[in-house]
Design a protein around this motif. Structure first.
Motif, mmCIF file in Angstrom:
data_model
loop_
_atom_site.group_PDB
_atom_site.id
_atom_site.type_symbol
_atom_site.label_atom_id
_atom_site.label_comp_id
_atom_site.label_asym_id
_atom_site.label_seq_id
_atom_site.Cartn_x
_atom_site.Cartn_y
_atom_site.Cartn_z
ATOM 1 N N ILE A 7 0.838 -1.195 0.000
ATOM 2 C CA ILE A 7 0.000 0.000 0.000
ATOM 3 C C ILE A 7 0.874 1.246 0.000
ATOM 4 O O ILE A 7 1.467 1.597 1.032
ATOM 5 C CB ILE A 7 -0.928 0.034 1.231
ATOM 6 N N PRO A 8 0.999 1.939 -1.142
ATOM 7 C CA PRO A 8 1.691 3.228 -1.147
ATOM 8 C C PRO A 8 0.773 4.264 -0.514
ATOM 9 O O PRO A 8 -0.424 4.316 -0.828
ATOM 10 C CB PRO A 8 1.917 3.501 -2.641
ATOM 11 N N ALA A 9 1.298 5.070 0.388
ATOM 12 C CA ALA A 9 0.422 5.989 1.124
ATOM 13 C C ALA A 9 1.076 7.352 1.304
ATOM 14 O O ALA A 9 2.263 7.443 1.623
ATOM 15 C CB ALA A 9 0.066 5.402 2.487
ATOM 16 N N GLY A 27 -3.535 -11.670 4.207
ATOM 17 C CA GLY A 27 -2.103 -11.919 4.082
ATOM 18 C C GLY A 27 -1.295 -10.800 4.717
ATOM 19 O O GLY A 27 -1.824 -9.966 5.455
ATOM 20 N N ASP A 28 -0.008 -10.769 4.414
ATOM 21 C CA ASP A 28 0.864 -9.737 4.956
ATOM 22 C C ASP A 28 0.608 -8.393 4.283
ATOM 23 O O ASP A 28 0.138 -8.328 3.140
ATOM 24 C CB ASP A 28 2.332 -10.130 4.768
ATOM 25 N N VAL A 29 0.952 -7.318 4.992
ATOM 26 C CA VAL A 29 0.736 -5.967 4.466
ATOM 27 C C VAL A 29 1.991 -5.128 4.659
ATOM 28 O O VAL A 29 2.556 -5.059 5.754
ATOM 29 C CB VAL A 29 -0.457 -5.274 5.171
ATOM 30 N N ILE A 30 2.415 -4.490 3.566
ATOM 31 C CA ILE A 30 3.526 -3.540 3.586
ATOM 32 C C ILE A 30 2.967 -2.163 3.247
ATOM 33 O O ILE A 30 2.371 -1.977 2.187
ATOM 34 C CB ILE A 30 4.605 -3.884 2.540
ATOM 35 N N VAL A 31 3.127 -1.201 4.131
ATOM 36 C CA VAL A 31 2.738 0.181 3.845
ATOM 37 C C VAL A 31 4.008 0.989 3.597
ATOM 38 O O VAL A 31 4.914 1.001 4.436
ATOM 39 C CB VAL A 31 1.940 0.807 5.004
ATOM 40 N N VAL A 32 4.067 1.627 2.439
ATOM 41 C CA VAL A 32 5.195 2.504 2.131
ATOM 42 C C VAL A 32 4.705 3.944 2.266
ATOM 43 O O VAL A 32 3.945 4.425 1.429
ATOM 44 C CB VAL A 32 5.756 2.246 0.718
ATOM 45 N N MET A 82 -2.736 -1.751 -3.751
ATOM 46 C CA MET A 82 -3.975 -1.016 -3.508
ATOM 47 C C MET A 82 -3.667 0.305 -2.825
ATOM 48 O O MET A 82 -2.582 0.488 -2.258
ATOM 49 C CB MET A 82 -4.947 -1.838 -2.658
ATOM 50 N N ASP A 83 -4.604 1.243 -2.898
ATOM 51 C CA ASP A 83 -4.433 2.560 -2.293
ATOM 52 C C ASP A 83 -4.803 2.524 -0.809
ATOM 53 O O ASP A 83 -5.555 1.650 -0.363
ATOM 54 C CB ASP A 83 -5.293 3.597 -3.012
ATOM 55 N N GLY A 84 -4.299 3.492 -0.070
ATOM 56 C CA GLY A 84 -4.545 3.535 1.362
ATOM 57 C C GLY A 84 -5.558 4.563 1.802
ATOM 58 O O GLY A 84 -5.727 4.808 3.006
#
Length: 230
Positions: A7-9, A27-32, A82-84
């Motif tokens: 998720i690019p934020a 599942g796993d989530v990575i927020v940048v 996906m978007d945040g």
């Protein structure tokens, strides 16, 4: 199937916590965090995401590439983007990922669902952009600009090869998918537009026109080369 959602934020403190919690169900989530000046990173981490923070805003494409670099060779089967901001509903992650068995990329299409709440200027720009990309790539897509998509993790390196860091990233991804003969599928998704933000200005529009002209010129040159080889 092992899924990771990237998720690019950018300044998404209003919705990021809710989005992360729902995405974690799949599942796993990575927020940048792309240089946010609010509490996006704090809330994303609180919700359970792995957070990577850019010290300055670099653009959505750059944020996606940062996230992909983190998860390469980690054993994931599917990468979901996906978007945040709450526009994309994480409940669709499963339906996107499940179609990867027959396709290398699956796009969540807003135009296969009710688009009556989509702002008119977004409908118009997306229709035009998708028409141009379909013509240039040979695909028959309905929503080339959707930021909600799933990609077979075997093709993760393709996401890193895209030279654009701004919103043109989405279009170049479609073009590169065509160049690598990837199969693209679409599934219908619903979206929320109440808090939609747009950072696209006149300069961005000019950059997109240049992008289309460059792709078109390459296609014409290739056709001329094929003709001369006959």
């Amino acid at each position: 199937m092992k899924i990771v959602t990237i998720i690019p934020a950018y300044n998404e403190e209003a919705k990021i916590e809710e989005v992360v919690k729902e995405a974690l169900k799949h599942g796993d989530v990575i927020v940048v965090d792309d240089g946010s000046t609010d509490n996006t990173s704090i809330l994303a981490k609180k919700a359970g995401a792995t957070v990577i923070k850019h010290e300055r805003n670099k653009g959505k494409g750059a944020a996606i590439k940062t996230g992909v670099k983190r998860i390469i060779d980690k054993g994931y089967d599917v990468i979901v983007l996906m978007d945040g901001d709450g526009q994309h509903d994480p409940q669709y992650i499963e339906s996107l990922a499940s179609r990867i068995n027959g396709a290398q990329m699956v796009i969540g299409s807003r135009f296969m669902d009710d688009i009556s709440k989509m702002p008119l200027h977004r409908r118009f720009s997306n229709r035009i952009t998708t028409y141009l990309l379909d013509h240039l790539t040979g695909y028959q897509l309905t929503d080339s600009q959707s930021g909600f998509k799933a990609i077979n993790a075997d093709h993760a390196l393709l996401l890193l090869k895209i030279p654009y860091n701004d919103y043109i990233y989405e279009s170049e991804l479609i073009r590169m998918a065509a160049a690598h003969n990837l199969i693209i599928d679409e599934v219908p998704i619903g979206c929320h537009y109440a808090k939609e933000k747009s950072y696209i200005g006149v300069a961005d529009l000019l950059k997109y026109i240049i992008f289309i002209m460059r792709v078109l010129s390459h296609k014409i040159i290739k056709r001329i080369g094929n003709y001369l080889d006959l």
